[in-house]
Write a protein that holds these residues in place. Sequence first.
Motif, PDB file in Angstrom:
ATOM      1  N   PHE A  11      -7.819   9.485  -8.771  1.00 47.45           N
ATOM      2  CA  PHE A  11      -7.455   9.650  -7.367  1.00 47.45           C
ATOM      3  C   PHE A  11      -7.742  11.085  -6.926  1.00 47.45           C
ATOM      4  CE2 PHE A  11      -4.578   6.011  -8.397  1.00 47.45           C
ATOM      5  CZ  PHE A  11      -5.074   5.125  -7.445  1.00 47.45           C
ATOM      6  N   TRP A  24      -5.112   7.027   1.226  1.00 47.18           N
ATOM      7  CA  TRP A  24      -4.551   7.879   0.163  1.00 47.18           C
ATOM      8  C   TRP A  24      -5.209   7.592  -1.189  1.00 47.18           C
ATOM      9  CZ3 TRP A  24      -2.299   9.984   3.990  1.00 47.18           C
ATOM     10  CH2 TRP A  24      -1.310   9.379   4.781  1.00 47.18           C
ATOM     11  N   PHE A  25      -6.077   6.591  -1.243  1.00 44.41           N
ATOM     12  CA  PHE A  25      -6.458   6.002  -2.540  1.00 44.41           C
ATOM     13  C   PHE A  25      -7.921   6.231  -2.920  1.00 44.41           C
ATOM     14  CE2 PHE A  25      -2.925   3.658  -0.683  1.00 44.41           C
ATOM     15  CZ  PHE A  25      -1.999   3.673  -1.719  1.00 44.41           C
ATOM     16  N   ASN A  35       7.123   3.699   0.987  1.00 44.72           N
ATOM     17  CA  ASN A  35       7.128   5.095   0.522  1.00 44.72           C
ATOM     18  C   ASN A  35       6.809   6.049   1.671  1.00 44.72           C
ATOM     19  OD1 ASN A  35       7.588   4.000  -1.981  1.00 44.72           O
ATOM     20  ND2 ASN A  35       5.497   4.298  -2.736  1.00 44.72           N
ATOM     21  N   LEU A  36       5.846   5.695   2.513  1.00 43.79           N
ATOM     22  CA  LEU A  36       5.513   6.559   3.645  1.00 43.79           C
ATOM     23  C   LEU A  36       6.655   6.569   4.668  1.00 43.79           C
ATOM     24  CD1 LEU A  36       3.395   8.385   4.993  1.00 43.79           C
ATOM     25  CD2 LEU A  36       2.423   6.347   6.075  1.00 43.79           C
ATOM     26  N   TRP A  73      -6.648  12.443  -4.077  1.00 42.14           N
ATOM     27  CA  TRP A  73      -5.562  12.998  -3.256  1.00 42.14           C
ATOM     28  C   TRP A  73      -4.224  12.759  -3.964  1.00 42.14           C
ATOM     29  CZ3 TRP A  73      -4.712  16.379   0.303  1.00 42.14           C
ATOM     30  CH2 TRP A  73      -3.563  16.327   1.118  1.00 42.14           C
ATOM     31  N   PRO A  74      -3.357  13.780  -4.016  1.00 43.45           N
ATOM     32  CA  PRO A  74      -2.086  13.598  -4.737  1.00 43.45           C
ATOM     33  C   PRO A  74      -1.143  12.601  -4.068  1.00 43.45           C
ATOM     34  CG  PRO A  74      -2.169  15.757  -3.660  1.00 43.45           C
ATOM     35  CD  PRO A  74      -3.543  15.162  -3.538  1.00 43.45           C
ATOM     36  N   GLY A  75      -1.307  12.368  -2.776  1.00 44.92           N
ATOM     37  CA  GLY A  75      -0.514  11.351  -2.084  1.00 44.92           C
ATOM     38  C   GLY A  75       0.966  11.697  -1.987  1.00 44.92           C
ATOM     39  N   PHE A  76       1.779  10.680  -1.779  1.00 39.78           N
ATOM     40  CA  PHE A  76       3.240  10.786  -1.711  1.00 39.78           C
ATOM     41  C   PHE A  76       3.660  11.934  -0.777  1.00 39.78           C
ATOM     42  CE2 PHE A  76       1.976   8.609  -5.593  1.00 39.78           C
ATOM     43  CZ  PHE A  76       2.671   7.422  -5.448  1.00 39.78           C
ATOM     44  N   CYS A 113       0.836  -1.200   0.000  1.00 39.26           N
ATOM     45  CA  CYS A 113       0.000   0.000   0.000  1.00 39.26           C
ATOM     46  C   CYS A 113       0.871   1.250   0.000  1.00 39.26           C
ATOM     47  CB  CYS A 113      -0.879   0.055   1.244  1.00 39.26           C
ATOM     48  SG  CYS A 113      -2.511  -0.612   1.025  1.00 39.26           S
TER      49      CYS A 113
HETATM   50  O1  TSX Z   1       2.927   4.842  -1.977  1.00 39.43           O
HETATM   51  C1  TSX Z   1       1.972   5.495  -2.316  1.00 39.43           C
HETATM   52  N1  TSX Z   1       1.533   6.515  -1.503  1.00 39.43           N
HETATM   53  C2  TSX Z   1       2.177   6.729  -0.182  1.00 39.43           C
HETATM   54  C3  TSX Z   1       3.312   7.606  -0.288  1.00 39.43           C
HETATM   55  C4  TSX Z   1       3.944   8.098   0.745  1.00 39.43           C
HETATM   56  N2  TSX Z   1       1.346   5.225  -3.505  1.00 39.43           N
HETATM   57  C5  TSX Z   1       1.786   4.115  -4.349  1.00 39.43           C
HETATM   58  C6  TSX Z   1       1.048   2.859  -3.923  1.00 39.43           C
HETATM   59  C7  TSX Z   1       1.596   1.620  -4.473  1.00 39.43           C
HETATM   60  C8  TSX Z   1       2.660   0.991  -3.647  1.00 39.43           C
HETATM   61  C9  TSX Z   1       0.292   5.995  -3.900  1.00 39.43           C
HETATM   62  N3  TSX Z   1      -0.489   5.934  -4.979  1.00 39.43           N
HETATM   63  C10 TSX Z   1      -0.144   7.045  -3.104  1.00 39.43           C
HETATM   64  C11 TSX Z   1       0.504   7.341  -1.882  1.00 39.43           C
HETATM   65  O2  TSX Z   1       0.132   8.268  -1.172  1.00 39.43           O
HETATM   66  N4  TSX Z   1      -1.218   7.612  -3.716  1.00 39.43           N
HETATM   67  C12 TSX Z   1      -1.411   6.921  -4.860  1.00 39.43           C
HETATM   68  C13 TSX Z   1      -2.463   7.203  -5.830  1.00 39.43           C
HETATM   69  C14 TSX Z   1      -1.952   8.199  -6.844  1.00 39.43           C
HETATM   70  C15 TSX Z   1      -1.183   7.762  -7.894  1.00 39.43           C
HETATM   71  C16 TSX Z   1      -0.680   8.674  -8.808  1.00 39.43           C
HETATM   72  C17 TSX Z   1      -0.961  10.000  -8.664  1.00 39.43           C
HETATM   73  C18 TSX Z   1      -1.737  10.452  -7.610  1.00 39.43           C
HETATM   74  C19 TSX Z   1      -2.221   9.545  -6.686  1.00 39.43           C
HETATM   75  N5  TSX Z   1      -0.432  10.846  -9.646  1.00 39.43           N
HETATM   76  C20 TSX Z   1      -0.745  12.106  -9.957  1.00 39.43           C
HETATM   77  O3  TSX Z   1      -1.629  12.661  -9.406  1.00 39.43           O
HETATM   78  C21 TSX Z   1       0.049  12.761 -10.995  1.00 39.43           C
END
Ligand code: TSX
Length: 622
Positions: A525, A516-517, A292-293, A527-530, A288
């Motif tokens: 999505f 985040w999803f 990355n978090l 929320w921009p996440g990451f 999930c």
């Molecule tokens: O790890 C992720 N996080 C946590 C980060 C600290 N992912 C990847 C999951 C697979 C292992 C995410 N995917 C996160 C997230 O917060 N959010 C998303 C969904 C997402 C994917 C791409 C975008 C936005 C959200 N891209 C753009 O908006 C350009």
Amino acid sequence: MTLLETPRIHSAHEATAASSAPGGYDGRAIPADVAAWVSDIAELAQPAEIHWCDGSTRERHELLQQLVAAGTIEQLNPELRPYSFVARSHEGDVARLESRTFICSQDEADAGPTNNWREPVAMRAELTAVFRGTMRGRTMYVVPFSMGPIGSPMAKMGVQVTDSPYVVVSMGTMTRMGSAALDAIAAGADWVPAVHSVGAPLAPGEHDVAWPCNDAKYVAHFPETREIWSFGSAYGGNAILAKKAFALRIASVQARDEGWLAEHMLLIKVTAPSGKAYHLAAAFPSACGKTNLAMLTPSIPGWSVETIGDDIAWLRIGADGRLRAINPEAGFFGVAPGTSATTNPTAIDTLWGNTIFTNVATTDDGDVWWEGLTPTPPAHLTDWRGRSWTPGSGTRAAHPNSRFTVSARQCPSIASTWEDPEGVVVDAIVFGGRRASNVPLVVEARDWDHGVFMGATIASEQTAAAEGTVGELRRDPFAMLPFCGYNMGDYFAHWLDFGRRLRRSARVPRVFQVNWFRKGADGSFLWPGFGDNARVLQWMVERLEGTASADESPLGCVPAADGLNLDGLDLDDDRVRELFAVDPAALRVEVDDIERFFATFGERLPAELPRQFELLRARLDD
Ligand code: TSX
Ligand code: MN
């Protein structure tokens, strides 16, 4: 039983070891109970040789050279990726196998409805048959290890025997492996025995394959006698027994009996612009984005996140009454696909060298590649199966569950306190999942028991880390469904009891739920996440400090209209509303689903959990 070949005992320092074996190696004493157990396993598995691992750099180097010679791993271009290797596994040995993971408690009810139960005497007989002669023609490595810094009051010891040198080098990265751990055992520490074989004995003169394994696979746990037996797989979670098998399944049972928690959680240190630091422990189902978090680079100025651990946390009430946690691991065994300079620049920096990659693709100049590493793939690759690959072939270059194995010391964001023997003080616990609908970006639990309800009701859409249908919603309480070594009804009760003990001591950590999803009506999505997840961490920290405002929702406390820092984000108000929307009708359907799920625990389900979903139903009806 008669031995076909007498095992020859040696270590990296053969001269001293051979003369002192089996009573000692490297001039050290081997604890008699370890020596006796190793001798019993050798009699059963009949290895050609026994090697006691000392954990030295020289030993690791020799094992890596041997693995290269055997074709199990290939060295990457040292100018691009110093002292790094790629392993290509057997195509049928690419992930954890939940259907072959067993909890062998005497009473089936003690394994509970979420585990595969086997009667221990019958399983022992089955395993004995399977392990008889399984290491013929191979070396049996004895791998003493510590989970947690050696000498920490929270650390636990184990000894794994394995006939896979790939597993030995993996254990060397993921644990404190070698002489120091054996010394701690010699000094009287308890230890958990773990037996592992790839299940591919070699006949005299028989040529080995690159990735020996067996179609028949077992990952068996005996919670009452604290033993692990794994057969047939050399892959990560099935074979690096210190990790999921010990630090979660067996440790969860030890934790229940000893009054602590062994959890599938990352640990981070979050520092606010004021300089004040907080520690968060967060549970997410596999893949999930936990790693990355754990290595987050905040997008908001003044905030920093440092890494303590990315997968497992052991939590205990300290002498000061506060909740304290350690990361019992020494490395990261992370999913490669999706890891990039945009999604996790810290991981990319961590992987500069000294890394073993498994089932990734390789470039023509001897570096690694996986889906998501770069926006477009190189024009030509060698895929994870070792075949020539070009973009548009319709196949994946790297396996979706391909991995990197790297020491935590190499992580630029590792906190200076990550090996603190006393652990770090945990200020908040976070539960998350991958949910397209129903679950808001962040919700704060009303109290500990409500937080336990949040943990118990985590669900996530399936990914590739285990077998199963991708996309399907799976209930994964506390992200522990595949990792709890006992009845999860009892596990929930243990969490509730732990809260009562925390309330009697000093401070009870806050509990939050994140997602985040969440997707909007248009399927994108919300929320921009990451790095922007730091905004959610900021709100949590401000809740801890008592400065952030919150609104009550049926699900718990959510940020008030101006509560969440959205500065510099181009997020329109409608999207934010969707992110936090509570749909009572959809949630009532979900509560019914939770009720059915909870019913599977029967009388082992603590009454507090049905009480919590009745409270939620009442709030949804208001
Ligand atoms: O790890 C992720 N996080 C946590 C980060 C600290 N992912 C990847 C999951 C697979 C292992 C995410 N995917 C996160 C997230 O917060 N959010 C998303 C969904 C997402 C994917 C791409 C975008 C936005 C959200 N891209 C753009 O908006 C350009
Ligand atoms: Mn995990």
